[in-house]
Write a protein that holds these residues in place. Sequence first.
Motif, PDB file in Angstrom:
ATOM      1  N   LEU A 211      29.857 -34.032  21.602  1.00  0.00           N
ATOM      2  CA  LEU A 211      29.502 -35.877  21.179  1.00  0.00           C
ATOM      3  C   LEU A 211      31.037 -35.924  20.032  1.00  0.00           C
ATOM      4  CD1 LEU A 211      28.457 -38.210  22.401  1.00  0.00           C
ATOM      5  CD2 LEU A 211      27.082 -38.207  20.154  1.00  0.00           C
ATOM      6  N   THR A 212      31.934 -36.711  21.060  1.00  0.00           N
ATOM      7  CA  THR A 212      33.149 -37.576  19.764  1.00  0.00           C
ATOM      8  C   THR A 212      33.074 -37.961  18.736  1.00  0.00           C
ATOM      9  OG1 THR A 212      34.771 -36.768  21.664  1.00  0.00           O
ATOM     10  CG2 THR A 212      35.171 -38.187  19.871  1.00  0.00           C
ATOM     11  N   VAL A 213      33.494 -38.041  17.271  1.00  0.00           N
ATOM     12  CA  VAL A 213      33.484 -38.764  16.384  1.00  0.00           C
ATOM     13  C   VAL A 213      34.620 -39.586  16.703  1.00  0.00           C
ATOM     14  CG1 VAL A 213      33.586 -39.233  13.905  1.00  0.00           C
ATOM     15  CG2 VAL A 213      32.352 -37.371  15.025  1.00  0.00           C
ATOM     16  N   ARG A 214      34.228 -40.980  16.235  1.00  0.00           N
ATOM     17  CA  ARG A 214      35.145 -42.048  16.750  1.00  0.00           C
ATOM     18  C   ARG A 214      35.578 -42.416  15.843  1.00  0.00           C
ATOM     19  NH1 ARG A 214      37.474 -40.829  21.184  1.00  0.00           N
ATOM     20  NH2 ARG A 214      36.214 -41.463  23.513  1.00  0.00           N
ATOM     21  N   GLN A 215      34.672 -43.378  14.590  1.00  0.00           N
ATOM     22  CA  GLN A 215      34.516 -43.864  13.449  1.00  0.00           C
ATOM     23  C   GLN A 215      33.651 -42.578  12.184  1.00  0.00           C
ATOM     24  OE1 GLN A 215      32.763 -47.549  14.021  1.00  0.00           O
ATOM     25  NE2 GLN A 215      34.164 -48.254  14.162  1.00  0.00           N
ATOM     26  N   SER A 216      34.165 -42.852  10.857  1.00  0.00           N
ATOM     27  CA  SER A 216      33.824 -42.513   9.971  1.00  0.00           C
ATOM     28  C   SER A 216      33.743 -43.261   8.965  1.00  0.00           C
ATOM     29  CB  SER A 216      34.226 -41.359   9.460  1.00  0.00           C
ATOM     30  OG  SER A 216      33.953 -40.299   8.627  1.00  0.00           O
ATOM     31  N   TRP A 217      32.724 -44.303   8.809  1.00  0.00           N
ATOM     32  CA  TRP A 217      32.214 -44.921   7.317  1.00  0.00           C
ATOM     33  C   TRP A 217      31.517 -44.468   5.875  1.00  0.00           C
ATOM     34  CZ3 TRP A 217      31.198 -50.091   9.451  1.00  0.00           C
ATOM     35  CH2 TRP A 217      32.107 -50.782  11.268  1.00  0.00           C
ATOM     36  N   SER A 218      31.953 -44.915   5.182  1.00  0.00           N
ATOM     37  CA  SER A 218      30.873 -44.660   3.992  1.00  0.00           C
ATOM     38  C   SER A 218      30.258 -45.949   2.448  1.00  0.00           C
ATOM     39  CB  SER A 218      31.597 -43.855   3.049  1.00  0.00           C
ATOM     40  OG  SER A 218      32.264 -43.236   3.644  1.00  0.00           O
ATOM     41  N   LEU A 275      25.106 -38.881   6.159  1.00  0.00           N
ATOM     42  CA  LEU A 275      23.474 -39.916   6.699  1.00  0.00           C
ATOM     43  C   LEU A 275      23.389 -39.421   8.243  1.00  0.00           C
ATOM     44  CD1 LEU A 275      24.758 -43.027   4.395  1.00  0.00           C
ATOM     45  CD2 LEU A 275      22.931 -41.260   4.009  1.00  0.00           C
ATOM     46  N   GLY A 276      23.756 -40.049   8.859  1.00  0.00           N
ATOM     47  CA  GLY A 276      23.855 -39.363  10.461  1.00  0.00           C
ATOM     48  C   GLY A 276      24.979 -40.021  10.862  1.00  0.00           C
ATOM     49  N   TYR A 277      24.048 -40.636  11.995  1.00  0.00           N
ATOM     50  CA  TYR A 277      25.463 -40.957  13.283  1.00  0.00           C
ATOM     51  C   TYR A 277      24.517 -42.400  14.170  1.00  0.00           C
ATOM     52  CZ  TYR A 277      23.506 -38.230  16.615  1.00  0.00           C
ATOM     53  OH  TYR A 277      22.839 -38.022  18.247  1.00  0.00           O
ATOM     54  N   LEU A 278      25.486 -43.293  14.746  1.00  0.00           N
ATOM     55  CA  LEU A 278      25.697 -44.288  15.441  1.00  0.00           C
ATOM     56  C   LEU A 278      26.019 -43.487  16.791  1.00  0.00           C
ATOM     57  CD1 LEU A 278      26.545 -47.649  13.595  1.00  0.00           C
ATOM     58  CD2 LEU A 278      24.311 -46.502  14.177  1.00  0.00           C
ATOM     59  N   SER A 279      24.847 -43.701  17.635  1.00  0.00           N
ATOM     60  CA  SER A 279      25.194 -43.453  18.819  1.00  0.00           C
ATOM     61  C   SER A 279      25.598 -44.670  19.759  1.00  0.00           C
ATOM     62  CB  SER A 279      24.189 -42.709  19.892  1.00  0.00           C
ATOM     63  OG  SER A 279      23.400 -43.236  20.042  1.00  0.00           O
ATOM     64  N   ASP A 280      26.648 -44.765  21.147  1.00  0.00           N
ATOM     65  CA  ASP A 280      26.790 -45.441  21.421  1.00  0.00           C
ATOM     66  C   ASP A 280      27.296 -45.153  22.799  1.00  0.00           C
ATOM     67  OD1 ASP A 280      28.195 -47.982  22.526  1.00  0.00           O
ATOM     68  OD2 ASP A 280      30.039 -47.803  21.506  1.00  0.00           O
ATOM     69  N   PRO A 281      25.615 -46.106  23.090  1.00  0.00           N
ATOM     70  CA  PRO A 281      25.899 -45.874  24.673  1.00  0.00           C
ATOM     71  C   PRO A 281      26.466 -46.170  25.767  1.00  0.00           C
ATOM     72  CG  PRO A 281      24.207 -46.897  24.262  1.00  0.00           C
ATOM     73  CD  PRO A 281      24.752 -47.147  23.392  1.00  0.00           C
ATOM     74  N   GLY A 282      27.636 -47.641  25.770  1.00  0.00           N
ATOM     75  CA  GLY A 282      28.477 -47.691  26.323  1.00  0.00           C
ATOM     76  C   GLY A 282      29.793 -46.866  26.327  1.00  0.00           C
ATOM     77  N   ARG A 287      29.425 -42.717  15.211  1.00  0.00           N
ATOM     78  CA  ARG A 287      29.684 -43.387  13.902  1.00  0.00           C
ATOM     79  C   ARG A 287      28.755 -43.097  13.089  1.00  0.00           C
ATOM     80  NH1 ARG A 287      33.339 -47.267  17.504  1.00  0.00           N
ATOM     81  NH2 ARG A 287      32.260 -47.781  19.915  1.00  0.00           N
ATOM     82  N   VAL A 288      30.005 -42.003  12.345  1.00  0.00           N
ATOM     83  CA  VAL A 288      29.358 -41.353  11.326  1.00  0.00           C
ATOM     84  C   VAL A 288      29.063 -41.972  10.217  1.00  0.00           C
ATOM     85  CG1 VAL A 288      29.742 -39.113  10.021  1.00  0.00           C
ATOM     86  CG2 VAL A 288      29.851 -39.233  12.362  1.00  0.00           C
ATOM     87  N   ARG A 289      28.090 -41.878   9.570  1.00  0.00           N
ATOM     88  CA  ARG A 289      27.536 -42.811   8.226  1.00  0.00           C
ATOM     89  C   ARG A 289      27.723 -41.450   6.688  1.00  0.00           C
ATOM     90  NH1 ARG A 289      29.134 -45.949  10.643  1.00  0.00           N
ATOM     91  NH2 ARG A 289      28.735 -47.675  11.305  1.00  0.00           N
ATOM     92  N   TYR A 290      28.601 -41.548   5.473  1.00  0.00           N
ATOM     93  CA  TYR A 290      28.243 -40.849   4.702  1.00  0.00           C
ATOM     94  C   TYR A 290      27.611 -42.115   3.545  1.00  0.00           C
ATOM     95  CZ  TYR A 290      30.761 -37.365   7.256  1.00  0.00           C
ATOM     96  OH  TYR A 290      31.058 -36.057   7.987  1.00  0.00           O
ATOM     97  N   ALA A 291      26.986 -40.927   2.326  1.00  0.00           N
ATOM     98  CA  ALA A 291      26.966 -41.823   0.992  1.00  0.00           C
ATOM     99  C   ALA A 291      27.947 -41.079   0.269  1.00  0.00           C
ATOM    100  CB  ALA A 291      25.606 -41.663   0.018  1.00  0.00           C
ATOM    101  N   ALA A 292      28.499 -41.535  -0.583  1.00  0.00           N
ATOM    102  CA  ALA A 292      29.194 -40.913  -1.946  1.00  0.00           C
ATOM    103  C   ALA A 292      29.693 -41.689  -3.564  1.00  0.00           C
ATOM    104  CB  ALA A 292      30.723 -40.737  -1.314  1.00  0.00           C
TER     105      ALA A 292
END
Length: 363
Positions: A211-218, A275-282, A287-292
């Motif tokens: 599953l390709t990672v399209r975004q990475s936010w923190s 933290l985890g990721y959001l999946s996009d059905p469309g 879309r990955v989430r981190y804490a820092a």
Amino acid sequence: MTTNTGGLPPTPSMTDEAYGKLRTLAAVWAGTSVLITNRRGQVLIQRVGYRPTCLLPGGAVDRGESPAQGAARELEEELGVTAAVTRGLAVDWVSPTGRTTPSAMRFPGELLHVFDGGVWDEAQIAAIRPRPGEIEAVEFAEPADLPALMAPDDARRALSALRARINGAGPVFLEDGVPIAPTVLDRVGVLRTARARHHLPFHSALVPDGLTVRQSWSWAFAPDGRALVLLEPDTGAACLPGGTPEPEDGGDPMATAVREAREEAAAELGGIRYLGYLSDPGEPCARVRYAAVLTRLGPAPLDPATGRTYVRILATPEQALELFDWGPSATEQLQAAHQARALLGIPRAAHQPVTELPGPISW
């Protein structure tokens, strides 16, 4: 004591009757309204039969009635809801030229109070019973849509009151809907454009293989428990630091998060936790989430991807969520962010006004 009495101030020898007459000449109307949102941060508005534009619940304050009492009465009369109204958000001086009224009305100006009706859940919304013959419909609107649905002064007032509620510094004073002491949220104009909308499922698990990672936010936490939020200076749109993977990241979403925070906000991150990721059905992607831990900010940079210099603020995670439209998964993301914050040894932030970070700072 002075009063606006056509240039004739009261004198020590003036009788109570004369003084009362002078004050009557300076009388203004008094009005009241209530700002209510649903759990998505949308604002309750009413369609009424006597105006082409929508209104917040509210109306004129009756003789001998306080503005808070009037607000509670209007909620009962217009929505069929009994509720105590105790927290003020704004007091607006509506000038005679700030509202379009028929000349026969001889509008003298108005002091209009905006009270906080709170965040209503589904049960409270289902209990609404609009007043027949006056309230044609009740709906919840996105903040950015209010200028198209309400009269200009009503929309300005509602957005200013909503920003005041998010900021949490107490009631604000307005003139024709505009704060006389604007906060950074007012100055940038948050909520005047559509909020970032990501109604996507959140998964507190690793991204599946393939599953390709399209975004990475923190969620970048300062030592006081508040998180870094970036505001676009030309639109007021909010985002967390992060972005799209680039070849130099070597396929590592954490490297993307670190690079994007540095490029967008001159922010240095440490202690990064997944933290985890959001999946996009469309669009099959993650879309990955981190804490820092936010350790340092340099001078506000020009983001190479957008050409903008973001306005940097610290906000509690709860305040930050009100700037986004993340749907049902917002609660899960917030819980994951707080769990990671605690593991990073950072306290939960006390509710407080947002803080702008215009220059370099280290923690």
